[in-house]
Design a protein around this motif. Structure first.
Motif, PDB file in Angstrom:
ATOM      1  N   SER A  80       0.871  -1.184   0.000  1.00 57.72           N
ATOM      2  CA  SER A  80       0.000   0.000   0.000  1.00 57.72           C
ATOM      3  C   SER A  80       0.903   1.227   0.000  1.00 57.72           C
ATOM      4  O   SER A  80       2.110   1.118   0.273  1.00 57.72           O
ATOM      5  N   GLY A  81       0.311   2.370  -0.256  1.00 55.98           N
ATOM      6  CA  GLY A  81       1.078   3.605  -0.159  1.00 55.98           C
ATOM      7  C   GLY A  81       1.543   3.826   1.273  1.00 55.98           C
ATOM      8  O   GLY A  81       2.659   4.288   1.518  1.00 55.98           O
ATOM      9  N   LEU A  82       0.686   3.477   2.218  1.00 58.38           N
ATOM     10  CA  LEU A  82       1.052   3.648   3.630  1.00 58.38           C
ATOM     11  C   LEU A  82       2.279   2.802   3.965  1.00 58.38           C
ATOM     12  O   LEU A  82       3.214   3.281   4.616  1.00 58.38           O
ATOM     13  N   VAL A  85       5.388   4.447   2.806  1.00 57.84           N
ATOM     14  CA  VAL A  85       5.871   5.544   3.658  1.00 57.84           C
ATOM     15  C   VAL A  85       6.534   4.977   4.913  1.00 57.84           C
ATOM     16  O   VAL A  85       7.592   5.446   5.336  1.00 57.84           O
ATOM     17  N   TYR A 106      -0.025  13.065   5.901  1.00 56.91           N
ATOM     18  CA  TYR A 106      -1.102  12.109   5.619  1.00 56.91           C
ATOM     19  C   TYR A 106      -1.535  11.428   6.927  1.00 56.91           C
ATOM     20  O   TYR A 106      -0.704  10.884   7.656  1.00 56.91           O
ATOM     21  N   GLU A 150       6.046  16.340   2.984  1.00 63.31           N
ATOM     22  CA  GLU A 150       4.865  16.160   2.146  1.00 63.31           C
ATOM     23  C   GLU A 150       4.494  17.532   1.601  1.00 63.31           C
ATOM     24  O   GLU A 150       4.121  18.425   2.356  1.00 63.31           O
ATOM     25  N   SER A 154      -1.233  17.231   3.054  1.00 57.72           N
ATOM     26  CA  SER A 154      -2.543  16.600   2.908  1.00 57.72           C
ATOM     27  C   SER A 154      -3.652  17.568   3.315  1.00 57.72           C
ATOM     28  O   SER A 154      -3.521  18.272   4.321  1.00 57.72           O
ATOM     29  N   ASP A 179       6.951  12.194   0.474  1.00 69.41           N
ATOM     30  CA  ASP A 179       5.745  11.559  -0.053  1.00 69.41           C
ATOM     31  C   ASP A 179       5.399  12.286  -1.354  1.00 69.41           C
ATOM     32  O   ASP A 179       4.948  13.426  -1.347  1.00 69.41           O
ATOM     33  N   THR A 181       3.230  11.357  -3.726  1.00 75.07           N
ATOM     34  CA  THR A 181       1.993  10.834  -4.314  1.00 75.07           C
ATOM     35  C   THR A 181       1.273  11.886  -5.162  1.00 75.07           C
ATOM     36  O   THR A 181       0.778  11.589  -6.246  1.00 75.07           O
ATOM     37  N   ALA A 201       2.182   6.556  -3.306  1.00 74.18           N
ATOM     38  CA  ALA A 201       1.067   5.604  -3.272  1.00 74.18           C
ATOM     39  C   ALA A 201       0.675   5.364  -4.733  1.00 74.18           C
ATOM     40  O   ALA A 201       0.053   6.220  -5.359  1.00 74.18           O
ATOM     41  N   THR A 203      -1.458   3.395  -5.564  1.00 72.84           N
ATOM     42  CA  THR A 203      -2.915   3.274  -5.448  1.00 72.84           C
ATOM     43  C   THR A 203      -3.617   4.431  -6.168  1.00 72.84           C
ATOM     44  O   THR A 203      -4.712   4.259  -6.706  1.00 72.84           O
ATOM     45  N   LYS A 204      -3.006   5.603  -6.132  1.00 67.36           N
ATOM     46  CA  LYS A 204      -3.659   6.818  -6.616  1.00 67.36           C
ATOM     47  C   LYS A 204      -3.516   6.943  -8.137  1.00 67.36           C
ATOM     48  O   LYS A 204      -4.203   6.260  -8.864  1.00 67.36           O
ATOM     49  N   MET A 213      -4.285  -1.527  -4.488  1.00 63.87           N
ATOM     50  CA  MET A 213      -3.536  -0.867  -3.415  1.00 63.87           C
ATOM     51  C   MET A 213      -2.068  -1.209  -3.632  1.00 63.87           C
ATOM     52  O   MET A 213      -1.732  -2.399  -3.741  1.00 63.87           O
ATOM     53  N   LEU A 214      -1.210  -0.190  -3.700  1.00 60.81           N
ATOM     54  CA  LEU A 214       0.208  -0.450  -3.955  1.00 60.81           C
ATOM     55  C   LEU A 214       1.021   0.807  -3.643  1.00 60.81           C
ATOM     56  O   LEU A 214       0.501   1.928  -3.760  1.00 60.81           O
ATOM     57  N   TRP A 334      -8.013   8.863  -4.279  1.00 62.12           N
ATOM     58  CA  TRP A 334      -8.030   9.805  -5.399  1.00 62.12           C
ATOM     59  C   TRP A 334      -7.060   9.304  -6.459  1.00 62.12           C
ATOM     60  O   TRP A 334      -6.431   8.272  -6.285  1.00 62.12           O
TER      61      TRP A 334
END
Ligand SMILES: *Cc1c(COP(=O)(O)O)cnc(C)c1O
Length: 390
Positions: A80-82, A85, A106, A150, A154, A179, A181, A201, A203-204, A213-214, A334
């Motif tokens: 996941s992006g999380l 991080v 985030y 970041e 966020s 980050d 993203t 992420a 994922t976005k 999710m990646l 997103w």
């Protein structure tokens, strides 16, 4: 490949010569066990992956594409992006160290810092979201080991002078992790601006279709690469070949989707900024935004994600607005093809210094729909807002 635009480079990787007769896209190879012909071959990593956790063709293709995009020597894929991080934070800190980051970090990363890391002796310090690079550099203490950057932040989208901050961190022996993203590896290149580790992420925007999710971690410094690679191995991270395949597929059209969504976002955001019910639109690509100069200097594009501070109103009027929309999906995340809207005021309660807002805080993501039809949808939402305000 170095001289190619991102748009070409992401496709040229698929049509590279010298790899024999093959499909354009790598196969999805599902594997735990990898077989060898002779027992002597079983220790020879040069013959290919020895176990499924090493990754197969689609993970390899994705790692190479992201390294290329981020201008990095190495890339690791996270589930996941999380996880992307948290990996460098786990790899580069030890008990007694301090991580310095923005108050606009985030949300789930804040939770990781204050719950998991704090319980293991790594403390976090949150600098004001609108602090300048000089002000953040002045907060570095003997314990500071790593800065997590970041930009934009966020939800509230504050910018910071990343090259200046990265240089100040390096001068003090502090690692920097960014980050990336929002820029999707396209609109900003952290490593080229002096940052040590770039995280995304996938994922976005890379995924782009809200179906996976990646995450990805990219770095070049040999000491960093060693530390991150060892932690990656030690904790047993890996990603599915199917998800990697989907993300690689998403990457081929990423530059076009990103640019088109940016164009639509500018139309919708500019329109929203003119509405009486709206106090401020938070997006650094908008002239007049506090981060506009830094964004114009360092970024080559913008995500279609922004904040909206309403003028007056409350939770009920915000809900009336969102419930009246039909084109905007109500959902988190997103970077996909679809427009989304969320009510974010409750998130501000987690901040050390919540910002002063003139009304509810909303977050909009603009997808690939017609911007004029999205605006018409928002007009209906604003009418419901006015009715609710009474
Ligand atoms: C969504 C997001 C993440 C986490 O990505 P997931 O794949 O959802 O875990 C990290 N950073 C930022 C800025 C994000 O928006």
């Amino acid at each position: 490949m170095d001289l190619l635009s991102d748009r070409t480079r992401l496709i040229a990787a698929a049509t590279r010569r010298g790899e024999g007769r093959r499909p354009v896209n790598p196969p999805i190879e599902r594997a735990s066990t990898m077989l060898s012909d002779a027992v002597g071959d079983m220790r020879d990593a040069s013959l290919g992956p020895l176990y499924g956790i090493d990754g197969t063709a689609s993970q390899d293709g994705l790692r190479r594409a992201i390294s290329d995009l981020e201008g990095a020597e190495s890339c690791w894929l996270a589930p996941s992006g999380l996880a992307a991080v948290t990996l460098p934070l786990l790899a580069l800190t030890k008990p007694g160290d301090e991580i310095l980051t923005t108050d606009a970090v985030y949300g789930p990363v804040r939770r990781f810092l204050t719950r998991y890391m704090a319980a293991r002796g790594v403390t976090a310090r949150f600098h004001p979201a609108e602090a300048s690079a000089e002000e953040v550099a002045a907060l570095v203490s003997d314990a500071t080991r790593l800065m997590l950057i970041e930009a934009p932040g966020s939800l509230t989208m504050e910018m910071i002078d990343v090259p200046l901050l990265a240089e100040a961190a390096r001068a003090r022996g502090v690692w920097t992790v960014m980050d990336n993203t929002w820029a999707a590896g396209l609109a900003f290149k952290p490593l080229a601006h002096g940052v040590d580790v770039s995280v995304q992420a996938l994922t976005k925007y890379a995924g782009g279709h809200s179906d996976l999710m990646l995450g990805a971690v990219s770095a070049s410094d040999p000491a960093l690469v060693k530390a991150i690679a060892e932690t990656y191995e030690d904790v047993g991270l890996c990603v599915s070949p199917d998800d990697a395949w989907l993300a690689l597929r998403g990457l081929r059209t990423l530059p076009l989707r990103y640019a088109e969504q940016q164009r639509s976002m500018m139309q919708v955001a500019t329109w929203l900024a003119d509405q009486a019910e709206v106090s401020r639109v938070l997006h650094p690509a908008l002239p007049g935004d506090p981060g506009h100069l830094l964004w114009s200097r360092d970024f080559t594009g913008a995500a279609s994600l922004f904040g909206v501070v309403m003028q007056g109103g409350d939770t009920q009027t915000a809900h009336a607005f969102l419930d009246a929309l039909s084109l905007f999906g109500l959902g988190y995340s997103w970077g996909g093809f679809e427009s989304l809207i969320t009510y974010e005021t409750p998130q501000m309660a987690f901040r050390v210094a919540p910002p002063t807002l003139e009304g509810p805080l909303l977050r909009l993501h603009i997808g690939l729909e017609s911007p004029s039809e999205l605006i018409a949808d928002l007009e209906i939402g604003l009418a419901a807002w006015r009715t609710a305000v009474g």
